[in-house]
Structures are given as structure tokens and as C-alpha cells.
Motif scaffolding. Sequence first.
Motif, PDB file in Angstrom:
ATOM      1  N   VAL A 182       0.805  -1.511  -0.054  1.00 51.35           N
ATOM      2  CA  VAL A 182      -0.458  -0.033   0.042  1.00 51.35           C
ATOM      3  C   VAL A 182       0.915   1.517  -0.475  1.00 51.35           C
ATOM      4  CG1 VAL A 182      -1.808   1.129   1.296  1.00 51.35           C
ATOM      5  CG2 VAL A 182      -1.821  -0.867   0.667  1.00 51.35           C
ATOM      6  N   PHE A 183       1.998   0.844   0.766  1.00 53.43           N
ATOM      7  CA  PHE A 183       3.247   2.769   0.888  1.00 53.43           C
ATOM      8  C   PHE A 183       3.487   2.874  -0.866  1.00 53.43           C
ATOM      9  CE2 PHE A 183       7.246   4.656   1.628  1.00 53.43           C
ATOM     10  CZ  PHE A 183       6.457   5.618   1.846  1.00 53.43           C
ATOM     11  N   GLY A 184       3.526   1.860  -1.365  1.00 48.62           N
ATOM     12  CA  GLY A 184       4.975   1.752  -2.789  1.00 48.62           C
ATOM     13  C   GLY A 184       3.510   2.416  -3.285  1.00 48.62           C
ATOM     14  N   LEU A 185       2.393   1.627  -3.535  1.00 47.40           N
ATOM     15  CA  LEU A 185       1.320   2.327  -4.055  1.00 47.40           C
ATOM     16  C   LEU A 185       1.355   4.006  -3.531  1.00 47.40           C
ATOM     17  CD1 LEU A 185      -1.609  -0.860  -4.504  1.00 47.40           C
ATOM     18  CD2 LEU A 185       0.783   0.101  -5.915  1.00 47.40           C
ATOM     19  N   TYR A 186       0.719   4.500  -2.633  1.00 44.20           N
ATOM     20  CA  TYR A 186       0.988   5.792  -2.260  1.00 44.20           C
ATOM     21  C   TYR A 186       2.130   6.743  -2.581  1.00 44.20           C
ATOM     22  CZ  TYR A 186       1.604  10.168   0.595  1.00 44.20           C
ATOM     23  OH  TYR A 186       2.042  10.673   1.345  1.00 44.20           O
ATOM     24  N   LEU A 187       3.212   5.834  -2.698  1.00 51.49           N
ATOM     25  CA  LEU A 187       4.137   6.413  -3.340  1.00 51.49           C
ATOM     26  C   LEU A 187       3.954   6.951  -5.080  1.00 51.49           C
ATOM     27  CD1 LEU A 187       7.372   5.516  -1.640  1.00 51.49           C
ATOM     28  CD2 LEU A 187       6.515   7.441  -1.405  1.00 51.49           C
ATOM     29  N   GLN A 188       3.236   5.750  -5.610  1.00 50.77           N
ATOM     30  CA  GLN A 188       3.168   5.693  -7.347  1.00 50.77           C
ATOM     31  C   GLN A 188       2.194   6.675  -7.669  1.00 50.77           C
ATOM     32  OE1 GLN A 188       2.631   2.259  -8.919  1.00 50.77           O
ATOM     33  NE2 GLN A 188       2.361   3.752 -10.996  1.00 50.77           N
ATOM     34  N   HIS A 189       1.291   6.843  -6.864  1.00 49.73           N
ATOM     35  CA  HIS A 189       0.426   7.688  -7.753  1.00 49.73           C
ATOM     36  C   HIS A 189      -0.186   8.834  -6.926  1.00 49.73           C
ATOM     37  CE1 HIS A 189      -1.328   4.268  -9.782  1.00 49.73           C
ATOM     38  NE2 HIS A 189      -0.802   3.567  -8.237  1.00 49.73           N
ATOM     39  N   VAL A 190      -0.288   9.120  -5.749  1.00 50.13           N
ATOM     40  CA  VAL A 190       0.105  10.199  -4.706  1.00 50.13           C
ATOM     41  C   VAL A 190       1.333  11.161  -4.746  1.00 50.13           C
ATOM     42  CG1 VAL A 190      -0.502  11.258  -2.208  1.00 50.13           C
ATOM     43  CG2 VAL A 190      -1.236   9.216  -3.282  1.00 50.13           C
ATOM     44  N   VAL A 191       2.504  10.692  -4.724  1.00 52.83           N
ATOM     45  CA  VAL A 191       3.708  10.827  -5.144  1.00 52.83           C
ATOM     46  C   VAL A 191       3.969  11.499  -6.036  1.00 52.83           C
ATOM     47  CG1 VAL A 191       6.398  11.382  -3.881  1.00 52.83           C
ATOM     48  CG2 VAL A 191       4.561  10.930  -2.258  1.00 52.83           C
ATOM     49  N   GLY A 192       3.964  10.105  -6.382  1.00 54.61           N
ATOM     50  CA  GLY A 192       4.275  10.772  -8.730  1.00 54.61           C
ATOM     51  C   GLY A 192       5.596   9.715  -8.095  1.00 54.61           C
ATOM     52  N   LEU A 193       6.265   9.138  -7.981  1.00 60.69           N
ATOM     53  CA  LEU A 193       6.987   8.341  -7.937  1.00 60.69           C
ATOM     54  C   LEU A 193       7.410   7.640  -8.846  1.00 60.69           C
ATOM     55  CD1 LEU A 193       9.131   7.600  -4.290  1.00 60.69           C
ATOM     56  CD2 LEU A 193       9.868   9.561  -6.661  1.00 60.69           C
ATOM     57  N   GLU A 194       7.611   6.842 -10.111  1.00 64.70           N
ATOM     58  CA  GLU A 194       7.646   6.141 -11.249  1.00 64.70           C
ATOM     59  C   GLU A 194       8.552   4.698 -10.743  1.00 64.70           C
ATOM     60  OE1 GLU A 194       5.085   5.567 -13.592  1.00 64.70           O
ATOM     61  OE2 GLU A 194       4.567   7.299 -13.269  1.00 64.70           O
ATOM     62  N   PRO A 195       8.126   3.152 -10.441  1.00 61.21           N
ATOM     63  CA  PRO A 195       8.338   2.095 -10.479  1.00 61.21           C
ATOM     64  C   PRO A 195       9.365   1.575 -11.567  1.00 61.21           C
ATOM     65  CG  PRO A 195       6.073   1.924 -11.196  1.00 61.21           C
ATOM     66  CD  PRO A 195       6.362   3.335 -10.791  1.00 61.21           C
ATOM     67  N   CYS A 196      10.505   1.502 -11.381  1.00 59.71           N
ATOM     68  CA  CYS A 196      11.140   0.843 -12.383  1.00 59.71           C
ATOM     69  C   CYS A 196      10.901  -1.064 -12.585  1.00 59.71           C
ATOM     70  CB  CYS A 196      13.184   0.977 -12.111  1.00 59.71           C
ATOM     71  SG  CYS A 196      13.064   0.072 -10.217  1.00 59.71           S
ATOM     72  N   PRO A 197      11.288  -1.193 -13.304  1.00 57.82           N
ATOM     73  CA  PRO A 197      11.129  -2.966 -13.512  1.00 57.82           C
ATOM     74  C   PRO A 197      11.671  -3.477 -12.252  1.00 57.82           C
ATOM     75  CG  PRO A 197      12.509  -1.780 -15.243  1.00 57.82           C
ATOM     76  CD  PRO A 197      12.342  -0.949 -14.784  1.00 57.82           C
ATOM     77  N   MET A 198      12.820  -3.321 -11.615  1.00 59.98           N
ATOM     78  CA  MET A 198      13.266  -4.033 -10.603  1.00 59.98           C
ATOM     79  C   MET A 198      12.147  -3.390  -9.496  1.00 59.98           C
ATOM     80  SD  MET A 198      17.215  -3.502 -10.333  1.00 59.98           S
ATOM     81  CE  MET A 198      18.029  -4.742 -10.538  1.00 59.98           C
ATOM     82  N   CYS A 199      11.532  -2.455  -9.521  1.00 57.48           N
ATOM     83  CA  CYS A 199      10.625  -2.106  -8.326  1.00 57.48           C
ATOM     84  C   CYS A 199       9.125  -2.814  -8.631  1.00 57.48           C
ATOM     85  CB  CYS A 199      10.311  -0.814  -8.113  1.00 57.48           C
ATOM     86  SG  CYS A 199      11.359   0.203  -7.831  1.00 57.48           S
ATOM     87  N   ILE A 200       8.884  -3.346  -9.545  1.00 56.55           N
ATOM     88  CA  ILE A 200       8.190  -4.024 -10.477  1.00 56.55           C
ATOM     89  C   ILE A 200       8.064  -5.867  -9.371  1.00 56.55           C
ATOM     90  CG2 ILE A 200       6.383  -5.072 -11.980  1.00 56.55           C
ATOM     91  CD1 ILE A 200       5.901  -1.879 -11.071  1.00 56.55           C
ATOM     92  N   VAL A 201       9.340  -5.985  -9.644  1.00 57.90           N
ATOM     93  CA  VAL A 201       9.711  -7.166  -9.898  1.00 57.90           C
ATOM     94  C   VAL A 201       9.399  -7.659  -7.706  1.00 57.90           C
ATOM     95  CG1 VAL A 201      11.676  -9.049  -9.586  1.00 57.90           C
ATOM     96  CG2 VAL A 201      11.301  -7.772 -11.278  1.00 57.90           C
ATOM     97  N   GLN A 202      10.053  -6.680  -7.799  1.00 62.66           N
ATOM     98  CA  GLN A 202      10.109  -6.452  -5.825  1.00 62.66           C
ATOM     99  C   GLN A 202       8.576  -6.792  -5.574  1.00 62.66           C
ATOM    100  OE1 GLN A 202      12.750  -3.918  -3.983  1.00 62.66           O
ATOM    101  NE2 GLN A 202      13.908  -3.807  -5.935  1.00 62.66           N
ATOM    102  N   ARG A 203       8.096  -6.207  -6.076  1.00 59.81           N
ATOM    103  CA  ARG A 203       6.703  -6.061  -5.849  1.00 59.81           C
ATOM    104  C   ARG A 203       5.605  -6.836  -5.881  1.00 59.81           C
ATOM    105  NH1 ARG A 203       3.232  -0.679  -8.203  1.00 59.81           N
ATOM    106  NH2 ARG A 203       4.774   1.018  -6.682  1.00 59.81           N
ATOM    107  N   TYR A 204       6.049  -7.898  -7.150  1.00 61.42           N
ATOM    108  CA  TYR A 204       5.809  -9.282  -6.984  1.00 61.42           C
ATOM    109  C   TYR A 204       5.906 -10.411  -6.299  1.00 61.42           C
ATOM    110  CZ  TYR A 204       4.351  -7.777 -11.468  1.00 61.42           C
ATOM    111  OH  TYR A 204       3.462  -6.962 -13.156  1.00 61.42           O
ATOM    112  N   ALA A 205       7.073  -9.784  -5.489  1.00 71.19           N
ATOM    113  CA  ALA A 205       7.944 -10.544  -5.052  1.00 71.19           C
ATOM    114  C   ALA A 205       7.285 -10.276  -3.635  1.00 71.19           C
ATOM    115  CB  ALA A 205       9.357 -10.784  -5.073  1.00 71.19           C
ATOM    116  N   LEU A 206       6.934  -9.148  -3.155  1.00 78.19           N
ATOM    117  CA  LEU A 206       6.516  -9.170  -1.599  1.00 78.19           C
ATOM    118  C   LEU A 206       4.756  -9.670  -1.804  1.00 78.19           C
ATOM    119  CD1 LEU A 206       7.224  -7.897   0.561  1.00 78.19           C
ATOM    120  CD2 LEU A 206       6.560  -5.229  -0.291  1.00 78.19           C
ATOM    121  N   VAL A 207       4.123  -9.637  -2.812  1.00 84.66           N
ATOM    122  CA  VAL A 207       3.343 -10.506  -3.058  1.00 84.66           C
ATOM    123  C   VAL A 207       2.582 -11.589  -3.241  1.00 84.66           C
ATOM    124  CG1 VAL A 207       0.612 -10.559  -4.350  1.00 84.66           C
ATOM    125  CG2 VAL A 207       1.862  -8.087  -4.457  1.00 84.66           C
TER     126      VAL A 207
END
Length: 167
Positions: A25-50
Amino acid sequence: MLLNLLNTPRRLLALVALVCVALLVFGLYLQHVVGLEPCPMCIVQRYALVLVAIVAGVSTLSARRNFLITGASLLVLLSGFGAFVAARQSFLQWYPPEIVSCGRDFYGMIETFPLKRSIPMIFKGSGDCTAIDWTFLGGSIANWSFASFVLIGVIALMLVVRQVRQR
């Protein structure tokens, strides 16, 4: 307190799942509210966290020792994978390569490729893996992700050892 939670492995796994959801949820907050674009490695880390959250959550459903050992062992592997990706990204941030080849920007994908090919690319991330856009206490998102995965892995390993010894 952690040792008390080790006596109730289902609560500990539920806590791990809850922490993973909070981090997502915090990662989504940083992406959608703060405006940080996730990189491919960030996306892989999100999948691992899921996956860690799902395995931890499913592992809470049964009190059988073998089920808990299997779930916690899988958590060790998944958190190890997540920690590896986060460590690699941290390394790239500390020692950036001269040519960044982490991914394309979003608008470049839409303009260059047909929609059928650009939709899957969007989910691969579009930010720069070497960029440090946000820090907390001197650590980047990748650094904190690494620390989180290592902590989850250590907890899961302690849980496996404790459950095997109680057999």
C-alpha cells in the motif's frame, strides 16, 4: 515479543502478511500520490512481496506443523529472491552504469509500439533503476526493501527451525 510470537506461528505469519500488505500500500501511495514511477526491478520486488503476503496468509489457514514448515520454507525462498533483486538495485544505485538500460519511459512505449505490445510493457515499470527518488533515514526504497525482505526471511527461517525442533 518475537519469541512469544514464535510460539504462535499462525499469528506471526498473519503479521508478516499484514506487514507485506502495508508495504505494498505504501508503494502504491508513493506511485500514485507522490508520483514516483516504479522501475522494472521495483515491479519485480512488488511481485515478490505479493507472493510473500499470499504464502504467509495461506500458511495461517492450517495449524498442521508440516503445512507451517512448508509455508515458512517457501517464505525463506521468496524473501531471498526479493532480497537479491533489492540488493542488485541498491548496487546499481550506488554504482550506476554509464549506460542505463533498465526500461523505456511510458510515453515512449505508447508512441513506439502498438497498444497490444505496450500494455504488457507498462506492467514492467518505466522508471530508472539507478535513480534514488525517495529516501528515509538515508536509505533508498531499494535499501528498505532489502531490509524488509531480509527481516521476513530471518523470521521465516526462525519459524522453520522452531517448528522442526518441536517435531
